[in-house]
Scaffold this active site. Structure first.
Site, PDB file in Angstrom:
ATOM      1  N   CYS A  12       1.549  -1.165  -9.440  1.00  0.00           N
ATOM      2  CA  CYS A  12       2.601  -1.037  -8.373  1.00  0.00           C
ATOM      3  C   CYS A  12       3.994  -0.533  -9.229  1.00  0.00           C
ATOM      4  O   CYS A  12       4.870   0.174  -8.451  1.00  0.00           O
ATOM      5  CB  CYS A  12       2.848  -2.335  -7.425  1.00  0.00           C
ATOM      6  SG  CYS A  12       1.381  -2.668  -6.519  1.00  0.00           S
ATOM      7  N   GLY A  59       2.215   2.172   5.441  1.00  0.00           N
ATOM      8  CA  GLY A  59       3.587   1.179   5.831  1.00  0.00           C
ATOM      9  C   GLY A  59       4.269   1.795   7.078  1.00  0.00           C
ATOM     10  O   GLY A  59       4.263   1.178   8.125  1.00  0.00           O
ATOM     11  N   GLU A 116       5.608  -3.471   0.844  1.00  0.00           N
ATOM     12  CA  GLU A 116       5.742  -2.936  -0.513  1.00  0.00           C
ATOM     13  C   GLU A 116       5.019  -1.579  -0.817  1.00  0.00           C
ATOM     14  O   GLU A 116       3.875  -1.351  -0.590  1.00  0.00           O
ATOM     15  CB  GLU A 116       5.252  -3.932  -1.662  1.00  0.00           C
ATOM     16  CG  GLU A 116       5.512  -3.310  -2.977  1.00  0.00           C
ATOM     17  CD  GLU A 116       4.809  -4.174  -3.982  1.00  0.00           C
ATOM     18  OE1 GLU A 116       4.510  -3.390  -4.817  1.00  0.00           O
ATOM     19  OE2 GLU A 116       4.394  -5.504  -4.017  1.00  0.00           O
ATOM     20  N   GLY A 135       0.795  -1.322  -0.039  1.00  0.00           N
ATOM     21  CA  GLY A 135      -0.066   0.089  -0.051  1.00  0.00           C
ATOM     22  C   GLY A 135       1.037   1.243  -0.125  1.00  0.00           C
ATOM     23  O   GLY A 135       1.919   1.236  -0.450  1.00  0.00           O
ATOM     24  N   SER A 136       0.479   2.364   0.635  1.00  0.00           N
ATOM     25  CA  SER A 136       1.018   3.388   0.443  1.00  0.00           C
ATOM     26  C   SER A 136       2.176   3.573   1.439  1.00  0.00           C
ATOM     27  O   SER A 136       2.088   2.852   2.438  1.00  0.00           O
ATOM     28  CB  SER A 136      -0.237   4.741   0.911  1.00  0.00           C
ATOM     29  OG  SER A 136      -0.301   4.535   2.373  1.00  0.00           O
TER      30      SER A 136
END
Length: 462
Positions: A264, A213, A230, A208-209
């Site tokens: 991504c 994270g 990620e 995610g963002s």
């Protein structure tokens, strides 16, 4: 009052699905049952675990028609692309194929006096927090190797793709997965963070963002829980003077604009050797102009709405700021009357851009790409590394040695030559800098979902 999670469809702004948010106490009780179930699951022979996971994925494939329609409604991907099953099946097959080798003990000594070896044992309970842009692919990257390795799995999907975790678990349950080994939870951010802070999980994989994270890291602080993160990306493409121009344009533009740019490892900035620059931008303009923006349920649509009006607003803001600062848009808005100022956003190609502009620095995650000419490999390398993120980089040349030399100097997780926006399950999917840490898929993915346990067995007493 019971809170609800609501998926707002980008097609028309209506509520497509909603589910009640679980209380932290009920979620904690469910995780406790998962922890108990994991012990017996890990004791099953590896071949049995592999077979059950493969049956679960096969059952999910049988739901394809429903899945494709749900994705269109939830996040706007056109039905013509048929969901994510190609990648799901390829990744499952590869991880099943290498499981025995990747999880095999490392033998140090087997003699009359000693048996010494290192085993790979499951982490325990793995928590997967999955994103909305590729909700099946990103989840499968961890679900499959985690379960095969003997872990139990708890999954929570983004609200934008609210039904995905529920559907995957249903498929695996119908295929014979034992009760409580793999469950889906409907949680809000606060509930997730409370469970993480309580040390409820043994490993967490989040996609995610950057902000998300950071929230996961803060929640896990002091628990010593393993993390795989990620996060953002701003992946570059570099087209050298000896590149196959048509191939480069087709692949890089697809990498930039497929899935409305919500990938991504999508291409967000392109650097082109000056001798090819003029022709490249002419071809890129033509490529993007031929897309058809529209309702994702229409099989003629090639680019659907962005998943959320809020995401589209950020892309519009970056684009408008760049144009105000001197960037030149190549795509004529009259070609895309479907752009409604909301979730439906036309593709755009920007030239006369530079790295003072947010569109060349910040993650856009939408259908816009900036293109710059460069005069040397050194200049291209400096620009590619002038970025907070590091997921992939795409190099275009007929000289593999040149690509390797340049690739060695790029701060990124994966180097691709004459390819873009692609994930090879045999290679570790990883990133650096603000893109995060850890790695999924490949043998290394198995290593991250297990821990080493050493055995030093003396067979004879002195």
């Amino acid at each position: 009052m019971t809170m609800t999670l609501k998926c707002i469809s980008p097609i028309d702004g209506s509520v497509y699905a909603e589910r009640p948010v679980m209380t932290v106490d009920s979620a904690a009780a469910a995780v406790a049952r998962v922890r108990t179930a994991q012990k017996s699951w890990a004791r099953r022979p590896l071949a049995e675990r592999v077979a059950l996971v493969q049956k679960g994925v096969a059952r999910l494939n049988a739901m394809k028609d429903d899945v494709v329609l749900e994705l269109a409604h939830m996040m706007g991907r056109p039905v013509r692309y048929g969901g994510e099953f190609g990648g799901v099946n390829d990744r499952t097959a590869y991880m099943a194929e290498i499981a025995e080798r990747a999880l095999a003990p490392i033998s140090i000594e087997e003699s009359a006096q000693f048996s010494r070896y290192i085993r790979r044992v499951p982490q325990g309970v793995v928590f997967i927090v999955a994103p909305w842009n590729y909700p099946y692919l990103t989840a499968i990257n961890t679900i499959v190797p985690a379960l095969i390795a003997g872990n139990a799995v708890v999954i929570k999907h983004a609200t934008q793709t609210l039904l995905v975790g529920e559907r995957i678990v249903r498929a695996f349950t119908e295929a014979g997965m034992p009760e409580d080994v793999f469950i889906n939870l409907f949680l809000d951010h606060k509930g997730s963070e409370q469970l993480i802070s309580a040390g409820s999980f043994d490993f967490i994989n989040f996609t995610g963002s950057v902000g998300g994270g950071q929230a996961i890291e803060r929640a896990a602080a002091g628990t010593f829980t393993g993390l795989g993160l990620e996060l953002g990306g701003k992946d570059p493409g570099y087209v050298m003077e000896d590149a196959d121009l048509d191939w480069a344009v087709d692949t890089l533009m697809d990498g930039a604009l497929y899935n409305a740019g919500q990938c991504c490892c999508g291409i967000e900035r392109i650097y082109v050797a000056r001798p090819l620059y003029a022709e490249f931008i002419d071809k890129a303009k033509a490529w993007a102009s031929n897309l058809k923006l529209g309702n994702p349920l229409d099989p003629e649509t090639t680019i659907g709405p962005m998943a959320n009006v809020r995401f589209a607003a950020e892309v519009r803001a970056q684009t408008a700021e760049a144009i105000a600062d001197g960037a030149r848009p190549l795509i004529d808005p009259s070609l895309f009357p479907q752009d409604d100022g909301g979730a439906y956003l036309m593709p755009q190609v920007l030239v006369d851009v530079d790295h003072t502009m947010r569109v060349m620095r910040d993650e856009s995650f939408g259908p816009v790409v900036g293109i710059m000419p460069v005069d040397s490999d050194a200049e291209a390398l400096e620009l590619m590394n002038d970025c907070a993120f590091g997921l992939t980089a795409s190099l275009w040349t007929n000289d593999p040695e040149r690509a390797m030399r340049i690739g060695d100097e790029i701060e990124t997780g994966t180097i691709m030559m004459n390819r873009a926006d692609y994930l090879d399950p045999a290679l570790c999917w990883t990133g650096c800098k603000a893109t995060g840490r850890g790695g999924s898929l490949s043998e290394i993915g198995y290593h991250n979902l297990t821990r080493p346990k050493s055995y030093h067995l003396r067979k004879k007493q002195a």
